[in-house]
Design an enzyme around this catalytic site. Structure first.
Site, PDB file in Angstrom:
ATOM      1  N   HIS A  88       0.823  -1.210   0.000  1.00 13.34           N
ATOM      2  CA  HIS A  88       0.000   0.000   0.000  1.00 13.34           C
ATOM      3  C   HIS A  88       0.858   1.260   0.000  1.00 13.34           C
ATOM      4  O   HIS A  88       1.938   1.310   0.594  1.00 13.34           O
ATOM      5  CB  HIS A  88      -0.985   0.010   1.167  1.00 13.34           C
ATOM      6  CG  HIS A  88      -0.379   0.033   2.533  1.00 13.34           C
ATOM      7  ND1 HIS A  88      -0.058   1.198   3.179  1.00 13.34           N
ATOM      8  CD2 HIS A  88      -0.049  -0.970   3.386  1.00 13.34           C
ATOM      9  CE1 HIS A  88       0.437   0.924   4.375  1.00 13.34           C
ATOM     10  NE2 HIS A  88       0.453  -0.386   4.527  1.00 13.34           N
ATOM     11  N   ASP A  90      -0.604   4.391   0.736  1.00  9.43           N
ATOM     12  CA  ASP A  90      -1.101   5.374   1.699  1.00  9.43           C
ATOM     13  C   ASP A  90      -0.362   5.213   3.019  1.00  9.43           C
ATOM     14  O   ASP A  90       0.148   4.129   3.334  1.00  9.43           O
ATOM     15  CB  ASP A  90      -2.601   5.239   1.900  1.00  9.43           C
ATOM     16  CG  ASP A  90      -3.016   3.885   2.453  1.00  9.43           C
ATOM     17  OD1 ASP A  90      -2.566   2.854   1.909  1.00  9.43           O
ATOM     18  OD2 ASP A  90      -3.787   3.839   3.434  1.00  9.43           O
ATOM     19  N   ASP A 119       6.399   1.143   5.998  1.00  7.23           N
ATOM     20  CA  ASP A 119       4.969   0.790   5.932  1.00  7.23           C
ATOM     21  C   ASP A 119       4.250   1.683   4.934  1.00  7.23           C
ATOM     22  O   ASP A 119       3.686   2.684   5.310  1.00  7.23           O
ATOM     23  CB  ASP A 119       4.385   0.954   7.349  1.00  7.23           C
ATOM     24  CG  ASP A 119       2.945   0.532   7.475  1.00  7.23           C
ATOM     25  OD1 ASP A 119       2.510  -0.337   6.716  1.00  7.23           O
ATOM     26  OD2 ASP A 119       2.244   1.079   8.354  1.00  7.23           O
ATOM     27  N   GLU A 153      -5.103   1.190   2.772  1.00  9.06           N
ATOM     28  CA  GLU A 153      -4.928   0.177   3.812  1.00  9.06           C
ATOM     29  C   GLU A 153      -5.030   0.765   5.207  1.00  9.06           C
ATOM     30  O   GLU A 153      -5.545   0.127   6.126  1.00  9.06           O
ATOM     31  CB  GLU A 153      -3.568  -0.517   3.632  1.00  9.06           C
ATOM     32  CG  GLU A 153      -3.370  -1.767   4.477  1.00  9.06           C
ATOM     33  CD  GLU A 153      -2.784  -1.492   5.859  1.00  9.06           C
ATOM     34  OE1 GLU A 153      -2.821  -2.400   6.701  1.00  9.06           O
ATOM     35  OE2 GLU A 153      -2.287  -0.358   6.084  1.00  9.06           O
ATOM     36  N   GLU A 154      -4.561   1.994   5.378  1.00 14.14           N
ATOM     37  CA  GLU A 154      -4.521   2.595   6.708  1.00 14.14           C
ATOM     38  C   GLU A 154      -5.889   3.119   7.162  1.00 14.14           C
ATOM     39  O   GLU A 154      -6.051   3.494   8.318  1.00 14.14           O
ATOM     40  CB  GLU A 154      -3.500   3.738   6.754  1.00 14.14           C
ATOM     41  CG  GLU A 154      -2.063   3.320   6.461  1.00 14.14           C
ATOM     42  CD  GLU A 154      -1.452   2.446   7.540  1.00 14.14           C
ATOM     43  OE1 GLU A 154      -2.154   2.067   8.487  1.00 14.14           O
ATOM     44  OE2 GLU A 154      -0.256   2.125   7.414  1.00 14.14           O
ATOM     45  N   ASP A 177       4.197  -6.156   4.327  1.00 13.49           N
ATOM     46  CA  ASP A 177       3.453  -5.334   5.277  1.00 13.49           C
ATOM     47  C   ASP A 177       3.561  -5.892   6.693  1.00 13.49           C
ATOM     48  O   ASP A 177       2.649  -5.749   7.487  1.00 13.49           O
ATOM     49  CB  ASP A 177       1.976  -5.261   4.838  1.00 13.49           C
ATOM     50  CG  ASP A 177       1.179  -4.218   5.610  1.00 13.49           C
ATOM     51  OD1 ASP A 177       1.674  -3.083   5.754  1.00 13.49           O
ATOM     52  OD2 ASP A 177       0.066  -4.538   6.063  1.00 13.49           O
ATOM     53  N   HIS A 441       4.063   3.496  12.012  1.00 15.27           N
ATOM     54  CA  HIS A 441       3.167   4.471  12.662  1.00 15.27           C
ATOM     55  C   HIS A 441       3.878   5.309  13.720  1.00 15.27           C
ATOM     56  O   HIS A 441       3.219   6.053  14.439  1.00 15.27           O
ATOM     57  CB  HIS A 441       1.953   3.786  13.297  1.00 15.27           C
ATOM     58  CG  HIS A 441       1.058   3.102  12.322  1.00 15.27           C
ATOM     59  ND1 HIS A 441      -0.257   2.789  12.612  1.00 15.27           N
ATOM     60  CD2 HIS A 441       1.253   2.662  11.061  1.00 15.27           C
ATOM     61  CE1 HIS A 441      -0.808   2.186  11.570  1.00 15.27           C
ATOM     62  NE2 HIS A 441       0.098   2.099  10.617  1.00 15.27           N
TER      63      HIS A 441
END
Length: 468
Positions: A88, A90, A119, A153-154, A177, A441
């Site tokens: 992903h 995003d 990520d 995805e997020e 991921d 994150h």
């Protein structure tokens, strides 16, 4: 096999500078979900990242397809069946406290810093260059290969139904991921709001006008603020200072006109590992629970969560017992967002339950704890994921990992949900190596340049093994 692996690895060494540059370029795009626009269902930043990935794929010689801005892919080879690498583009919001610009993609001491370096932007670009090596070497394949660029995805994986309704699933594949060696079991994930209407009012001397905090359910919130009207502002500030002295929590108060803003500072972490963070929402709830609000819906709501959640992150107090199993460990419980005004209170919960439990059992137990007036709303759920250790996909990736690293390819069970849950026949494979920090994150997210190149080699060889 070793001769082919050597060829792929040597080719990636030849093109590694281009790999590094392409990774930097896509990291520089702030691809956080935003207001949708025409052809940009998840906002302009995400659309720019998808456009870059597809333009780069075309430049590298692949067929490309942009599926109306929802998702896109680069394709190589012939045949009906295909092998997929699903990543992903995003990212979650950057947050505060970065020592280098979060979208600068600057390299310091062999590390590239930026949101998405782990990520998932850098790893999916590494996979693209792994396929580029196969193409340049003209290695024979029996199946097509797709590098699939997801975009949401997020924030709920809203792009995946669009893809799955229009395309058949891959016969095998992986997503960069997660972690190495291979994640074969993932906890079930539940995200929902706990809502209460605030019908009766609290003390006339203190009125909580609003409480807002958190950016995403799957992040431990590092900031929260409450706006309070008080009959005696100085007395409220004194109470705050005494509370801070007693608890050492990072809370600050500011007078704004006739109201006071209480600011709570925590430490962000991934929602799957809430024990690694400090929850700014629950810290401010502690203070609010100590105020003389009187008997009212809001004080009942606040006291309920102080009593049964507090700083606990495994749900043991809430459920009245430990929820855990041997493959995947304990349940995790994260209060990710809060939105309270004078009419309604809402907390967003991100909960991850062990792979041998089911949704109905968990929620039946959960609902028994809820007091009258608190409702579960906007439930989003993902079932647990589990692959047999004897699955041919698992065995193929184990083989590649062992040859590439010289280490045993142990199977992992995790609390985090990966992109693997969104597409059949996909397992999480990298990009984080054993012993390396998981910075997903978190502020100061980075990937080591040597690991970026190592990922490209592993992914190139894994694609060949699955598609040869």
């Amino acid at each position: 096999m070793k001769d082919v692996q050597k060829q792929i690895n040597n080719k990636i060494d030849e093109i590694k500078e281009d790999l590094i540059l392409s990774t930097q370029e896509i990291i520089k795009i702030r691809s956080v979900e935003d207001e949708p626009k025409e052809g940009m269902p998840f906002g302009e930043g995400v659309a720019k990242a998808l456009e870059y990935a597809l333009d780069k794929s075309y430049e590298l010689g692949f067929k490309i397809r942009n599926m109306n801005g929802y998702i896109g892919y680069a394709e190589y080879g012939e045949g009906e069946d295909y092998v997929a690498v699903l990543g992903h583009l995003d990212v979650v919001p950057e947050g505060d406290g970065w020592k280098y610009p979060p979208y600068g993609a600057e390299i310091h001491d062999g590390k590239m810093y930026g949101r998405g370096t782990l990520d998932d932007k850098a790893p999916i670009i590494a996979a693209l260059y792994g396929l580029k090596a196969i193409k340049d070497l003209n290695l024979p394949l029996s199946k097509k290969v797709r590098i699939i660029f997801g975009t949401n995805e997020e924030s709920g994986c809203g792009e995946m139904p669009y893809y799955m309704e229009r395309e058949k699933p891959p016969v095998a594949g992986f997503t960069p991921d997660g972690q190495y060696p291979i994640i074969y079991a993932e906890k079930g994930i539940l995200t929902f709001n706990l809502v209460q209407d605030l019908k009766d009012k609290c003390s006339e001397n203190l009125i909580i006008k609003s409480v807002k905090g958190g950016q995403r359910p799957n992040m431990v919130p590092d900031y929260c603020e409450a706006v309070i009207w008080a009959k005696d502002n100085n007395k409220l500030l004194e109470a705050l200072n005494e509370f801070v002295d007693k608890t050492n929590l990072d809370l600050k108060g500011e007078i704004n006109g006739g109201e006071i803003t209480i600011k709570s500072y925590g430490v962000s972490a991934h929602g799957s590992t809430p024990e690694k963070g400090k929850n700014a929402i629950m810290n401010i709830f502690k203070f609010l629970g100590a105020l003389p609000l009187g008997e009212c819906d809001l004080s009942t709501y606040i006291n309920f969560f102080n009593s049964y959640v507090g700083t606990e992150t495994n749900g043991k107090n809430f459920f009245g017992k430990s929820i855990k199993d041997k493959p995947s460990g304990e349940l995790s419980f994260n209060v990710g967002k809060v939105n309270i005004d004078e009419e309604k209170a809402s907390l967003t919960i991100n909960m991850r339950y062990p792979v041998t439990y089911d949704y109905d059992y968990i929620m039946n137990l959960f609902n028994k704890r809820l007091i009258y007036g608190i409702k579960v709303e906007d439930m989003q759920k993902q079932k647990p994921l589990y692959f047999s250790p004897d699955n041919p996909l698992i065995n193929a990736l184990q083989k590649v990992y062992t040859v590439q690293t010289g280490e045993e390819a142990k199977l992992l069970a995790i609390g985090g949900g990966t992109y693997a849950k969104e597409m059949p026949n996909i397992v999480a494979f990298g990009p984080i190596f054993p012993g390396k920090p998981d910075l997903d994150h978190q502020v100061n997210e980075y990937i080591e340049i040597v690991d970026l190149i190592k990922n490209a080699k592993i992914y190139g060889n894994a694609i060949y093994e699955l598609a040869k």
